[in-house]
Design a protein around this motif. Structure first.
Motif, PDB file in Angstrom:
ATOM      1  N   CYS A  10      45.786  13.650  10.799  1.00  0.00           N
ATOM      2  CA  CYS A  10      44.768  12.654  10.448  1.00  0.00           C
ATOM      3  C   CYS A  10      44.776  11.476  11.418  1.00  0.00           C
ATOM      4  O   CYS A  10      43.719  10.950  11.778  1.00  0.00           O
ATOM      5  CB  CYS A  10      44.980  12.175   9.017  1.00  0.00           C
ATOM      6  SG  CYS A  10      44.657  13.464   7.803  1.00  0.00           S
ATOM      7  N   TYR A  11      45.955  11.063  11.865  1.00  0.00           N
ATOM      8  CA  TYR A  11      46.051   9.977  12.834  1.00  0.00           C
ATOM      9  C   TYR A  11      45.402  10.380  14.156  1.00  0.00           C
ATOM     10  O   TYR A  11      44.629   9.613  14.738  1.00  0.00           O
ATOM     11  CB  TYR A  11      47.512   9.595  13.048  1.00  0.00           C
ATOM     12  CG  TYR A  11      47.713   8.518  14.063  1.00  0.00           C
ATOM     13  CD1 TYR A  11      47.384   7.192  13.781  1.00  0.00           C
ATOM     14  CD2 TYR A  11      48.202   8.809  15.326  1.00  0.00           C
ATOM     15  CE1 TYR A  11      47.554   6.207  14.721  1.00  0.00           C
ATOM     16  CE2 TYR A  11      48.383   7.837  16.271  1.00  0.00           C
ATOM     17  CZ  TYR A  11      48.064   6.530  15.961  1.00  0.00           C
ATOM     18  OH  TYR A  11      48.227   5.555  16.906  1.00  0.00           O
TER      19      TYR A  11
ATOM     20  N   THR B  39      41.669  10.392  13.823  1.00  0.00           N
ATOM     21  CA  THR B  39      41.148   9.026  13.827  1.00  0.00           C
ATOM     22  C   THR B  39      41.039   8.490  15.249  1.00  0.00           C
ATOM     23  O   THR B  39      40.026   7.899  15.625  1.00  0.00           O
ATOM     24  CB  THR B  39      42.058   8.112  12.990  1.00  0.00           C
ATOM     25  OG1 THR B  39      42.130   8.623  11.666  1.00  0.00           O
ATOM     26  CG2 THR B  39      41.542   6.697  12.959  1.00  0.00           C
TER      27      THR B  39
ATOM     28  N   GLN C 234      37.415   7.695  17.343  1.00  0.00           N
ATOM     29  CA  GLN C 234      37.101   6.365  17.859  1.00  0.00           C
ATOM     30  C   GLN C 234      36.497   6.403  19.259  1.00  0.00           C
ATOM     31  O   GLN C 234      35.934   5.408  19.714  1.00  0.00           O
ATOM     32  CB  GLN C 234      38.340   5.472  17.845  1.00  0.00           C
ATOM     33  CG  GLN C 234      38.670   5.001  16.458  1.00  0.00           C
ATOM     34  CD  GLN C 234      39.887   4.116  16.418  1.00  0.00           C
ATOM     35  OE1 GLN C 234      40.656   4.042  17.377  1.00  0.00           O
ATOM     36  NE2 GLN C 234      40.070   3.439  15.311  1.00  0.00           N
TER      37      GLN C 234
ATOM     38  N   VAL D 226      35.070   3.103  11.826  1.00  0.00           N
ATOM     39  CA  VAL D 226      36.289   3.842  11.508  1.00  0.00           C
ATOM     40  C   VAL D 226      37.189   2.998  10.614  1.00  0.00           C
ATOM     41  O   VAL D 226      37.749   3.494   9.633  1.00  0.00           O
ATOM     42  CB  VAL D 226      37.026   4.273  12.789  1.00  0.00           C
ATOM     43  CG1 VAL D 226      38.358   4.916  12.471  1.00  0.00           C
ATOM     44  CG2 VAL D 226      36.163   5.207  13.608  1.00  0.00           C
TER      45      VAL D 226
ATOM     46  N   LEU E 196      38.518   3.888   6.888  1.00  0.00           N
ATOM     47  CA  LEU E 196      39.945   3.924   6.583  1.00  0.00           C
ATOM     48  C   LEU E 196      40.311   2.918   5.490  1.00  0.00           C
ATOM     49  O   LEU E 196      41.241   3.157   4.723  1.00  0.00           O
ATOM     50  CB  LEU E 196      40.762   3.662   7.844  1.00  0.00           C
ATOM     51  CG  LEU E 196      40.765   4.787   8.862  1.00  0.00           C
ATOM     52  CD1 LEU E 196      41.518   4.370  10.118  1.00  0.00           C
ATOM     53  CD2 LEU E 196      41.370   6.040   8.286  1.00  0.00           C
TER      54      LEU E 196
ATOM     55  N   GLU F 197      40.087   4.469   2.093  1.00  0.00           N
ATOM     56  CA  GLU F 197      40.968   5.607   1.807  1.00  0.00           C
ATOM     57  C   GLU F 197      41.804   5.408   0.546  1.00  0.00           C
ATOM     58  O   GLU F 197      41.867   6.305  -0.302  1.00  0.00           O
ATOM     59  CB  GLU F 197      41.859   5.887   3.008  1.00  0.00           C
ATOM     60  CG  GLU F 197      42.788   7.054   2.812  1.00  0.00           C
ATOM     61  CD  GLU F 197      43.711   7.257   3.999  1.00  0.00           C
ATOM     62  OE1 GLU F 197      44.538   8.173   3.911  1.00  0.00           O
ATOM     63  OE2 GLU F 197      43.632   6.510   4.991  1.00  0.00           O
TER      64      GLU F 197
END
Length: 130
Positions: free
Chosen positions: A55-56, A59, A63, A71, A75, A78
């Motif tokens: 997931c990181y 992300t 971007q 973004v 987040l 979340e």
């Protein structure tokens, strides 16, 4: 923005650094390393690799194509949706502080989008007059 190929190196170093720091902190806060069952080990591995690392990286990749503010707003919501899913799927109760936090987060996102929309609409009216 990182040059192509360099971000992966820094992300990898940050992951390894986080793993080492977590293990050291864990050893000082508990009575040593506990025994972990195979099933729990697979769950931890899944959470670490899929739930966090993948997931990181997604992300960071997104971007490149989407503005950072969008973004960050996604987040920010979340934890709200995680709490909502836990409420729906595992019948977890939410206390007043959690409901207030969710309300504040969603209010911030709504206010940001509303102000942004008003500014665009005002700019369009001014451009139309000229």
């Amino acid at each position: 923005m990182c040059k192509k190929g360099r971000c992966g190196h820094y992300c990898t170093l940050s992951v390894y650094g986080s793993m080492v720091a977590s293990l050291v902190a864990f050893m000082f806060t508990n009575d040593g390393i506990p025994e972990i069952s195979v099933n729990s080990g697979f769950s931890l591995l899944y959470l670490g690799l899929i739930g966090t690392l993948v997931c990181y990286f997604i992300t960071v990749w997104v971007q490149q194509y989407v503005p950072a503010i969008k973004v960050s707003l996604i987040l920010a919501t979340e934890p709200v949706f995680a709490a909502l899913c836990s409420f729906i799927f595992i019948n977890e109760t939410l206390n007043p502080q959690e409901l207030l936090g969710a309300t504040l987060i969603l209010s911030g996102v709504i206010i940001h989008n509303w102000v942004k929309h008003r500014i665009k609409r005002k700019a369009a009216r001014l451009a139309h007059r000229n």
